[in-house]
Enzyme design. Structure first.
Site, mmCIF file in Angstrom:
data_model
loop_
_atom_site.group_PDB
_atom_site.id
_atom_site.type_symbol
_atom_site.label_atom_id
_atom_site.label_comp_id
_atom_site.label_asym_id
_atom_site.label_seq_id
_atom_site.Cartn_x
_atom_site.Cartn_y
_atom_site.Cartn_z
ATOM 1 N N HIS A 85 34.700 36.861 37.668
ATOM 2 C CA HIS A 85 36.095 37.220 37.958
ATOM 3 C C HIS A 85 36.829 36.082 38.676
ATOM 4 O O HIS A 85 37.968 35.768 38.358
ATOM 5 C CB HIS A 85 36.137 38.477 38.844
ATOM 6 C CG HIS A 85 35.894 39.764 38.103
ATOM 7 N ND1 HIS A 85 35.609 40.943 38.738
ATOM 8 C CD2 HIS A 85 35.897 40.058 36.779
ATOM 9 C CE1 HIS A 85 35.449 41.918 37.843
ATOM 10 N NE2 HIS A 85 35.610 41.393 36.646
ATOM 11 N N TYR A 95 43.458 45.085 39.963
ATOM 12 C CA TYR A 95 42.555 46.251 40.038
ATOM 13 C C TYR A 95 43.242 47.595 39.796
ATOM 14 O O TYR A 95 42.694 48.441 39.064
ATOM 15 C CB TYR A 95 41.769 46.233 41.362
ATOM 16 C CG TYR A 95 40.595 45.284 41.248
ATOM 17 C CD1 TYR A 95 39.360 45.754 40.824
ATOM 18 C CD2 TYR A 95 40.745 43.918 41.486
ATOM 19 C CE1 TYR A 95 38.280 44.881 40.665
ATOM 20 C CE2 TYR A 95 39.696 43.046 41.324
ATOM 21 C CZ TYR A 95 38.462 43.531 40.921
ATOM 22 O OH TYR A 95 37.410 42.677 40.745
ATOM 23 N N GLU A 137 35.328 38.941 46.127
ATOM 24 C CA GLU A 137 36.098 37.906 45.413
ATOM 25 C C GLU A 137 37.034 37.141 46.355
ATOM 26 O O GLU A 137 37.186 35.923 46.222
ATOM 27 C CB GLU A 137 36.883 38.541 44.256
ATOM 28 C CG GLU A 137 35.941 38.851 43.088
ATOM 29 C CD GLU A 137 36.448 39.902 42.102
ATOM 30 O OE1 GLU A 137 37.674 40.148 42.055
ATOM 31 O OE2 GLU A 137 35.617 40.480 41.378
HETATM 32 C C1 HEM Z 1 33.960 40.623 33.190
HETATM 33 C C2 HEM Z 1 33.096 44.768 35.486
HETATM 34 C C3 HEM Z 1 37.633 44.747 37.186
HETATM 35 C C4 HEM Z 1 38.682 41.262 34.018
HETATM 36 C C5 HEM Z 1 33.335 41.728 33.697
HETATM 37 C C6 HEM Z 1 31.954 42.049 33.470
HETATM 38 C C7 HEM Z 1 31.708 43.218 34.096
HETATM 39 C C8 HEM Z 1 32.947 43.637 34.737
HETATM 40 C C9 HEM Z 1 30.390 43.959 34.146
HETATM 41 C C10 HEM Z 1 30.961 41.193 32.653
HETATM 42 C C11 HEM Z 1 30.384 40.149 33.567
HETATM 43 C C12 HEM Z 1 29.620 39.064 32.829
HETATM 44 O O1 HEM Z 1 30.152 38.503 31.883
HETATM 45 O O2 HEM Z 1 28.505 38.743 33.223
HETATM 46 C C13 HEM Z 1 34.252 45.105 36.166
HETATM 47 C C14 HEM Z 1 34.383 46.242 37.057
HETATM 48 C C15 HEM Z 1 35.658 46.229 37.533
HETATM 49 C C16 HEM Z 1 36.328 45.095 36.945
HETATM 50 C C17 HEM Z 1 33.274 47.229 37.371
HETATM 51 C C18 HEM Z 1 36.348 47.170 38.491
HETATM 52 C C19 HEM Z 1 35.800 47.705 39.530
HETATM 53 C C20 HEM Z 1 38.331 43.802 36.468
HETATM 54 C C21 HEM Z 1 39.753 43.554 36.585
HETATM 55 C C22 HEM Z 1 40.052 42.601 35.657
HETATM 56 C C23 HEM Z 1 38.813 42.230 34.996
HETATM 57 C C24 HEM Z 1 40.685 44.243 37.569
HETATM 58 C C25 HEM Z 1 41.418 41.990 35.325
HETATM 59 C C26 HEM Z 1 42.384 42.690 34.853
HETATM 60 C C27 HEM Z 1 37.493 40.808 33.518
HETATM 61 C C28 HEM Z 1 37.386 39.753 32.536
HETATM 62 C C29 HEM Z 1 36.024 39.557 32.312
HETATM 63 C C30 HEM Z 1 35.330 40.495 33.140
HETATM 64 C C31 HEM Z 1 38.558 39.020 31.898
HETATM 65 C C32 HEM Z 1 35.379 38.574 31.356
HETATM 66 C C33 HEM Z 1 35.445 39.237 30.048
HETATM 67 C C34 HEM Z 1 35.040 38.382 28.930
HETATM 68 O O3 HEM Z 1 35.007 37.178 29.088
HETATM 69 O O4 HEM Z 1 34.798 38.994 27.916
HETATM 70 N N1 HEM Z 1 33.916 42.694 34.469
HETATM 71 N N2 HEM Z 1 35.451 44.437 36.126
HETATM 72 N N3 HEM Z 1 37.801 42.975 35.508
HETATM 73 N N4 HEM Z 1 36.234 41.229 33.865
HETATM 74 FE FE1 HEM Z 1 35.834 42.789 35.052
#
Ligand code: HEM
Length: 404
Positions: A85, A95, A137
């Protein structure tokens, strides 16, 4: 702090989430991108298309639900995601957007089964989980900015050198346009690159492992050209190979990631890689050579053949050192590879080979490569009795499970 009733509701919904988890997150992305198309500038379209991100998010939601009264227990997972992130530029204000659409999706998919009580419990739980991420973060952004040569957003880097390493892998040497120093990094970490590609509506962000040792005045990434420009991964890597040249500017985030070589230890270390998975391993190898000249290191690399094998001369040179051993595996060697003795073993890295050649006691193993490669290595190491705490690996793309 959540009250007991809320905790009970959250925990009792885990089986429902397990059943509908992916449908909910798929719906969530549809709703969120419908209302906030600007977020398509951040999310990886390739992972979306392949459903990988859906799975990653669903998995984390289950974990969080299971541990909602003890989030400390999943802190390592939170940290690993927080690294990603931070490198993507996710901010606290993002969020509530995710939370709102997650709840809408739950309501949408579960219908009447999602009572007001359940939705309210999830709203509270989401805030607790979000606060945990935001806390970690915020610290990471501060840390990135505080470091010597560090920064906390995107910084312009000039492509100082572009070097073809094999038929499919090209290295880019990146130097900061402002000419000030650059932050050091830990071997195994990656940077994110933000690309605006002609004809593309949204920005594409990709992570690339740093493939050289820290402490230089440049960062080096070595990028594999993925097949087919119609697939989004292929589009981005082909753009880098064909559309980005020496002198061009790239927008880069500071190094991140928790798959890193532990240089506090002096135990023997084995670095295994398949294909372009060699990039973080190169950084680790070069770091051991520069910082731990007493440490035994074995570098095992598997590639199809010599045409696609990158950075071979660099490894060859380092292997002349007494404490470095290297093995090359080709599964489809060419005639030229055979004529020139370019590889050590024909075929794959197997358990029997590892048993024969590698002393596993006290050894730490790090590996990275395509999922089948990683599964095979993980299984072999476990069969050979290597303890979990000495097995370290990195997925390119959202984390998945290596269990077979
Ligand atoms: C990636 C969970 C909130 C944007 C991820 C991943 C997980 C995750 C498990 C994959 C990590 C990896 O690649 O190893 C969560 C959880 C959230 C949260 C549990 C809330 C509590 C957010 C928010 C945003 C966001 C608020 C932005 C709007 C992203 C993006 C990726 C990512 C852009 C990479 C995705 C990709 O490259 O395909 N997140 N996230 N996330 N998250 Fe979150």
């Amino acid at each position: 702090m959540l009250n007991q009733k809320t905790i009970e509701i959250i925990k009792s919904t885990v089986p429902v989430l397990e059943k509908h988890g992916e449908t909910i997150t798929t719906r969530f992305y549809q709703l969120m991108f419908g209302n906030h198309p600007e977020l398509l500038n951040i999310f990886n379209h390739a992972n979306q298309k392949q459903g990988r991100q859906q799975k990653a998010l669903a998995g984390t939601v289950y974990a969080a639900a299971m541990y909602i009264d003890n989030l400390e227990a999943i802190l390592p997972v939170v940290k690993q995601i927080a690294h990603k992130h931070r490198s993507l530029g996710i901010k606290p204000e993002h969020y509530p957007i995710v939370g709102k659409h997650l709840l809408l999706a739950i309501k949408d998919v579960l219908g009447d089964a999602a009572t007001d009580e359940i939705i309210e419990a999830w709203a509270e739980a989401y805030n607790v989980i979000a606060d945990a991420f935001i806390g970690v973060e915020t610290e990471m952004y501060d840390e990135a900015a505080r470091q010597q040569g560090g920064w906390d957003g995107l910084r312009h880097f000039i492509v100082d050198r572009k070097v073809v390493e094999s038929d499919v892998i090209t290295s880019f040497y990146l130097k900061p346009e402002d000419n000030y120093g650059i932050a050091s990094f830990l071997p195994g970490q990656y940077i994110s690159i933000n690309l605006e590609i002609d004809g593309e509506e949204y920005t594409h962000i990709r992570q690339y492992s740093l493939s050289d040792a820290p402490g230089k005045d440049y960062y080096r990434i070595s990028v594999k050209r993925e097949a087919g420009t119609a697939n989004p991964d292929g589009m981005v890597s082909n753009y880098l190979h064909d559309g980005v040249n020496e002198g061009d500017i790239l927008k880069v985030s500071a190094p991140a990631g928790d798959f890193v070589l532990n240089t506090e230890k002096n135990t023997p270390v084995v670095l295994l890689s398949g294909g372009v998975g060699l990039t973080p391993m190169m950084s680790m190898l070069k770091t051991v050579v520069e910082m731990q000249p007493e440490r035994k290191v074995t570098f095992i690399h598997a590639a199809a053949n010599g045409n696609v094998h990158a950075l071979r001369e660099e490894v060859e040179e380092l292997s002349r050192l007494d404490h470095v051993t290297s093995y090359i595996f080709y599964d489809s060697p060419t005639e030229e590879d055979r004529r020139n003795n370019r590889f050590d073993v024909e075929g794959y890295v197997t358990r029997d080979w590892l048993k024969d050649k590698i002393a596993t006691r006290e050894t730490d193993f790090y590996f990275c490569g395509p999922v089948p490669f990683m599964k095979a290595i993980n299984r072999s190491l476990k069969d050979l009795g290597v303890k979990e705490e000495r097995i370290h690996f990195e997925f390119f793309g959202p984390k998945g499970s290596l269990e077979v």
